[in-house]
Every structure is written in structure tokens, then in C-alpha cells.
Scaffold this motif. Structure first.
Motif, PDB file in Angstrom:
ATOM      1  N   GLU A 140       0.946  -0.819   0.247  1.00  0.00           N
ATOM      2  CA  GLU A 140       0.125   0.156   0.356  1.00  0.00           C
ATOM      3  C   GLU A 140       0.738   1.081  -0.307  1.00  0.00           C
ATOM      4  O   GLU A 140       2.193   0.743   0.834  1.00  0.00           O
ATOM      5  CB  GLU A 140      -1.384  -0.118   0.984  1.00  0.00           C
ATOM      6  CG  GLU A 140      -1.682   1.138   1.527  1.00  0.00           C
ATOM      7  CD  GLU A 140      -2.831   0.955   2.899  1.00  0.00           C
ATOM      8  OE1 GLU A 140      -3.818   1.846   3.008  1.00  0.00           O
ATOM      9  OE2 GLU A 140      -2.437  -0.602   3.056  1.00  0.00           O
ATOM     10  N   ILE A 142       1.307   5.023   1.085  1.00  0.00           N
ATOM     11  CA  ILE A 142       1.326   5.088   2.100  1.00  0.00           C
ATOM     12  C   ILE A 142       1.343   6.945   2.585  1.00  0.00           C
ATOM     13  O   ILE A 142       1.868   7.247   3.652  1.00  0.00           O
ATOM     14  CB  ILE A 142       1.014   4.784   3.687  1.00  0.00           C
ATOM     15  CG1 ILE A 142       2.698   4.632   3.817  1.00  0.00           C
ATOM     16  CG2 ILE A 142       0.292   3.550   3.501  1.00  0.00           C
ATOM     17  CD1 ILE A 142       3.006   3.563   5.079  1.00  0.00           C
ATOM     18  N   HIS A 172      -3.446   4.158  -0.872  1.00  0.00           N
ATOM     19  CA  HIS A 172      -4.185   4.423   1.038  1.00  0.00           C
ATOM     20  C   HIS A 172      -4.286   5.898   0.243  1.00  0.00           C
ATOM     21  O   HIS A 172      -3.947   7.133   0.616  1.00  0.00           O
ATOM     22  CB  HIS A 172      -3.115   4.432   2.288  1.00  0.00           C
ATOM     23  CG  HIS A 172      -4.130   5.258   3.204  1.00  0.00           C
ATOM     24  ND1 HIS A 172      -4.192   4.110   4.464  1.00  0.00           N
ATOM     25  CD2 HIS A 172      -4.481   6.052   3.403  1.00  0.00           C
ATOM     26  CE1 HIS A 172      -5.045   4.943   5.174  1.00  0.00           C
ATOM     27  NE2 HIS A 172      -4.982   6.339   5.273  1.00  0.00           N
TER      28      HIS A 172
END
Length: 321
Positions: A140, A142, A172
Motif C-alpha cells: 500500500e 501511504i 491509501h
């Protein structure tokens, strides 16, 4: 970010056992429930941190997937040897991505992912793993915890590599939760001193997609947020979906611990805007049975729409056979 902490799981399990959103008990409770046919694709899961027990957690995850008919999970790994302990052990069960831009901490461990390279995976190693079919996504990303926009040049070599090899990228996109929120690593008072909630705005992806027009992106945690400063980024999300047909979404967190009314509303917003073919199921390590039960409880969804969310949209987005 990963959400398999004690508080979130406790809240999720409380919802699971206290409401009537899930399927009724099988038989009289003494029979063994048959395993469902494995079709579901979970596009948002995480492995362990570098200090975690990969073997135990992987075994638990595979068991949960089998019990709930999940044939494939897109997981995020956080260190170089995770390829051996996740992808090599169960190649047909996991599509593996790397976490990107892990925030620094004020105390040890200074970085909770790829600590040898200060939270940023070595790009030449990444290229080699992609070429050998071991890494199949970036997930992910982030940015709000690192405190920089996804349009920052620091990310650009990774997005260029993803476009070159046609890797999907999971980003994200909600504002929080903020550091010291009681879930996952953010409960650590030493976490994320550079946190900037506005870096979770999906509109910041426009600059990325302008530079990399063939990049496949799924924006994560769509619909997540609370009153006040954590309202979801709906206008920006819908505009991004309208303008970029290669952008998909997952509703992880919204489909788990948040109130069912918010999940229902989020699905309605996306489907009424014409994006039912872009919604994918992701648990973010919330119990799979809870997530599936909440989806089943939304009675206005057609069977085709449910199947699209559970696996058909992901098959298309991840280009699965």
C-alpha cells in the motif's frame, strides 16, 4: 494501512456476533459448515511487519481464506525476505505487493517496513522481483503517514516502473486515522511525526496519472471517514473515476468496522454514479466473515452487483485468467 489490531478486531467481532447482518447459523450448530467454492478475491490484505511471525500469520490467513471462499488475496509485504515466506510458500493464494513510503518513527524500530532502506524498497531489487514474477503490485502506498504527496518526485521512479511493467498500484486515500489513534502501529506515540492528513486526498493522484497515463490504480478505503475533518473525499473520488477509466476502488474499513449505514451509502454513491464495475472487495485484515456478511445484508444489491464486487471486477482489474 493494516488493521488487524486488537481494538479493531474486537469491534468487528462484536458487530459480527451482536447484529443480524450475517447469515444465520448453519443447521443447529452441531454440523460442520461446508467450505464455499473459492471465487472471492480480497484486494487489500497485509502480511506481517519485519518482526512478526510470518509462518503463523500466513497459516491463519490461509485458513480464513479457505473457510470463506477466498481464492486469492492481494497482500502487502514489508521486507525483502517476505517473498520467500509468502509468495514462494503459497504462490497461487497470494498476489504480492510491496508497501511504499513507510513513515519513520521517533524511536526504534525507526521504520516498520523495509528498515534497511529507511522505509523505501530498493527499486532495483523490486525490478528484479517483478521480472521473476514474485512481485505483482505496489500496495500500500501511504503518503499521508510519510507526509508527502503521491505527486512528490520521490514516488515517481516507482510509478514509472509500475507503468513499465503494468503493475497495479494501491494507494491509501483517506485522511486518517491519525497517529496515536488506537489501531495498528499508529497507536504508538512514536509513530509518524510527519503525518499530514491532506496527503490522503485522491485528487493528488491526478498529477501522477497525467505523468503516467497507463498506470492502473486502485484507491483504497473509499467512503471511510467520520464527521468533521475526516469526511470522505467523495467529490475528488468520483471525479477521478470519471476521468480515468483505469482507476478502481476498494471500500476496506468502510465495509468493516464503520456503521453499516455508511457502507450502504458509499455503495449507493458509487453505483448510482455508474461505477459498479470499479468496486472491489478488500478486508484490510478485518475478519472476512464480517465483511462478507455486511455485503450480504445490503438487500438492494443485485446478484450481479455482488459478484462484481466480490471477484469479477478484481479479475478484470488485476488481469487474472
Amino acid at each position: 494501512m493494516r488493521s488487524h489490531n486488537i481494538l479493531i478486531l474486537a469491534a468487528a467481532l462484536t458487530t459480527l456476533t451482536s447484529c443480524t447482518l450475517l447469515s444465520p447459523a448453519y443447521g443447529d450448530g452441531t454440523e460442520e459448515r461446508p467450505e464455499p467454492v473459492a471465487k472471492i478475491i480480497d484486494v487489500h490484505r497485509h502480511g506481517t511487519w519485519p518482526t512478526g511471525d510470518d509462518d503463523a500469520y500466513r497459516s491463519q490467513m490461509l485458513s480464513e481464506m479457505s473457510q470463506n471462499g477466498v481464492r486469492l488475496a492481494v497482500i502487502s509485504i514489508t521486507d525483502y525476505d517476505d517473498v520467500e515466506t509468502w509468495k514462494n510458500v503459497a504462490p497461487d493464494a497470494f498476489l504480492v505487493g510491496v508497501m511504499l513510503g513507510c513513515p519513520r518513527n521517533l524511536a526504534e524500530p525507526r521504520y516498520n517496513c523495509f528498515p534497511a532502506d529507511e522505509g523505501w524498497v530498493d527499486i532495483e531489487w523490486l525490478r528484479t522481483m517483478v521480472e521473476h514474477g514474485k512481485i505483482e503490485a505496489i500496495h500500500e502506498v501511504i503518503p499521508n503517514y510519510y507526509g508527502v504527496s503521491v505527486g512528490n518526485p520521490r514516488y515517481d521512479p516507482y510509478f514509472a516502473l509500475a507503468e513499465e511493467y503494468d503493475l497495479p498500484v494501491g494507494v491509501h486515500t483517506q485522511r486518517g486515522p491519525p497517529p496515536k489513534a488506537i489501531n495498528s502501529m499508529r497507536s504508538d506515540s512514536d509513530c509518524c511525526p510527519d503525518y499530514d492528513p491532506e496527503m490522503g486526498n485522491p485528487a493528488l493522484l491526478r498529477r501522477v496519472l497525467e505523468r503516467h497515463p497507463n498506470l492502473r490504480v486502485w484507491i483504497q478505503h473509499v467512503g471511510a471517514g467520520r464527521a468533521g475533518s475526516y469526511e470522505p473525499h467523495w467529490d475528488e473520488t468520483l471525479a477521478l473515476l470519471r476521468d480515468y477509466p483505469q482507476v478502481n476502488v476498494d471500500l476496506s474499513i468502510t465495509n468493516g468496522p464503520l456503521p453499516i449505514e455508511l457502507y450502504d451509502e458509499s455503495l449507493r454513491i458509487l453505483i448510482e454514479a455508474g461505477f459498479e464495475d470499479r468496486i472491489m472487495m478488500g478486508t484490510d485484515n478485518i475478519p472476512t466473515a464480517l465483511v462478507l456478511g455486511r455485503l450480504e445484508s445490503i438487500e438492494w444489491l443485485s446478484e450481479d452487483q455482488r459478484e462484481a464486487i466480490l471477484y469479477k471486477n478484481a479479475e478484470r482489474f488485476f488481469q487474472l485468467k
